[in-house]
Enzyme design. Structure first.
Site, PDB file in Angstrom:
ATOM      1  N   GLU A  19      -8.202   4.232  12.438  1.00 36.09           N
ATOM      2  CA  GLU A  19      -7.252   3.863  13.582  1.00 36.09           C
ATOM      3  C   GLU A  19      -7.188   4.798  14.733  1.00 36.09           C
ATOM      4  O   GLU A  19      -6.844   4.607  15.657  1.00 36.09           O
ATOM      5  CB  GLU A  19      -5.728   4.310  12.960  1.00 36.09           C
ATOM      6  CG  GLU A  19      -5.634   3.756  11.503  1.00 36.09           C
ATOM      7  CD  GLU A  19      -4.026   3.910  11.176  1.00 36.09           C
ATOM      8  OE1 GLU A  19      -3.362   4.704  11.540  1.00 36.09           O
ATOM      9  OE2 GLU A  19      -4.017   3.876   9.786  1.00 36.09           O
TER      10      GLU A  19
ATOM     11  N   ASP B  52       1.003  -1.264   0.132  1.00 35.01           N
ATOM     12  CA  ASP B  52       0.152  -0.059   0.060  1.00 35.01           C
ATOM     13  C   ASP B  52       0.974   1.363  -0.133  1.00 35.01           C
ATOM     14  O   ASP B  52       2.035   1.105   0.698  1.00 35.01           O
ATOM     15  CB  ASP B  52      -1.067   0.094   1.142  1.00 35.01           C
ATOM     16  CG  ASP B  52      -0.206  -0.077   2.422  1.00 35.01           C
ATOM     17  OD1 ASP B  52      -0.020   0.949   3.133  1.00 35.01           O
ATOM     18  OD2 ASP B  52      -0.034  -1.101   2.930  1.00 35.01           O
TER      19      ASP B  52
END
Length: 279
Positions: A166, A74
């Protein structure tokens, strides 16, 4: 002998006052300084909430096992300008890079400066591509979902949209937080008619997303420097290090594995979209 100035006299008085402080004050001050230092070091270099540490536990480890052959990465603007020709034939543990997931948006207004080029090049060079939105605690979930849909146009063969979550506002209850996450997921799912992928890290999932309402969504879990995934639930992707190195990319890049075969990965992608369905 020159006369003592007012500033010097005041400084001397302060020194004498400080020297008369009880011993416990000195101990308390030292402990507070140490606590702040440990917290800052943990947050910026060790803590999993920030992903700021780089291989401090040693060399990169590679998960081994049946079904761990499908490799991917990523990327975002942090990787700078990528040499896609060099990356085309890159290998991770003797396996080709099959998929690239790219940061697209953040919050309700930000877009990654390299997204458009990275997203285009990933498909041009034969990778299965995906796009992710970084969830912000500073703007409403609904606005974030529509911002992602406005800026990202996924196509047949792309991975489902990804929500990178997150953080949670300290003052927000877990139930309120979960409702916000579900709102983003439902809005985006309604557009593409596929379940978005949830990216998070292992401990955050355990603490805030261990709810059966999320079980239907594919998980992409960050869990570094362990020999095996500790999560007991089902997961599709495992980000096992943020300290990978590949030709064509300067600096570090995240390595990921897909939990299944290449055929399974292709089946996960967005199917052919019919005209007139709003997608």
């Amino acid at each position: 002998m020159s006369p003592i100035s007012t500033k010097q006299r005041n400084r001397q008085k302060n020194v004498r006052k400080a020297s008369r402080l009880p011993l416990w004050c000195w101990w308390l001050g030292g402990i507070l300084v140490a606590v702040v230092y440990v917290f800052v070091f943990y947050y910026f270099f060790v803590g999993p909430t920030g992903f700021r540490w780089r291989a401090i536990y040693g060399d990169v480890t590679y998960p081994e096992g049946e079904g761990f052959e499908i490799q991917g990465i990523d990327i975002s603007h942090y990787q700078g300008t990528i040499d896609w020709e060099a990356l085309r034939n890159a290998m991770i543990q003797k396996a080709p890079v099959r998929f690239v997931i790219i940061k697209a948006t953040e919050g309700s207004s930000m877009i990654d400066e390299n997204f458009a080029d990275n997203f285009y090049q990933a498909r041009e060079y034969g990778f299965i591509r995906g796009a992710y939105h970084f969830y912000s605690t500073k703007s409403p979930a609904r606005q974030q979902a529509y911002h992602f849909l406005e800026k990202v146009k996924l196509e047949e063969g792309d991975l489902p949209p990804v929500l990178d979550v997150e953080h949670k506002k300290p003052e927000q209850s877990t139930e309120e937080f979960q409702q916000d996450v579900l709102l983003w997921l439902h809005i985006v799912e309604d557009r593409y008619h596929v379940k978005p992928i949830i990216y998070t890290y292992y401990k955050f999932k355990e603490k805030y997303l261990s709810d059966k309402r999320f079980d239907a969504y594919p998980y992409w879990i960050a869990h570094y420097y362990v020999e095996k995934m500790e999560d007991k639930g089902e997961w599709k992707f495992w980000q096992h290090t943020d300290a990978g190195r590949l030709p064509g990319i300067k600096g570090y890049v995240d390595f990921n594995i897909y939990n299944g075969s290449y055929y399974d990965l292709k089946q996960l992608t967005i199917p052919r979209m019919e005209e007139g369905n709003g997608r």
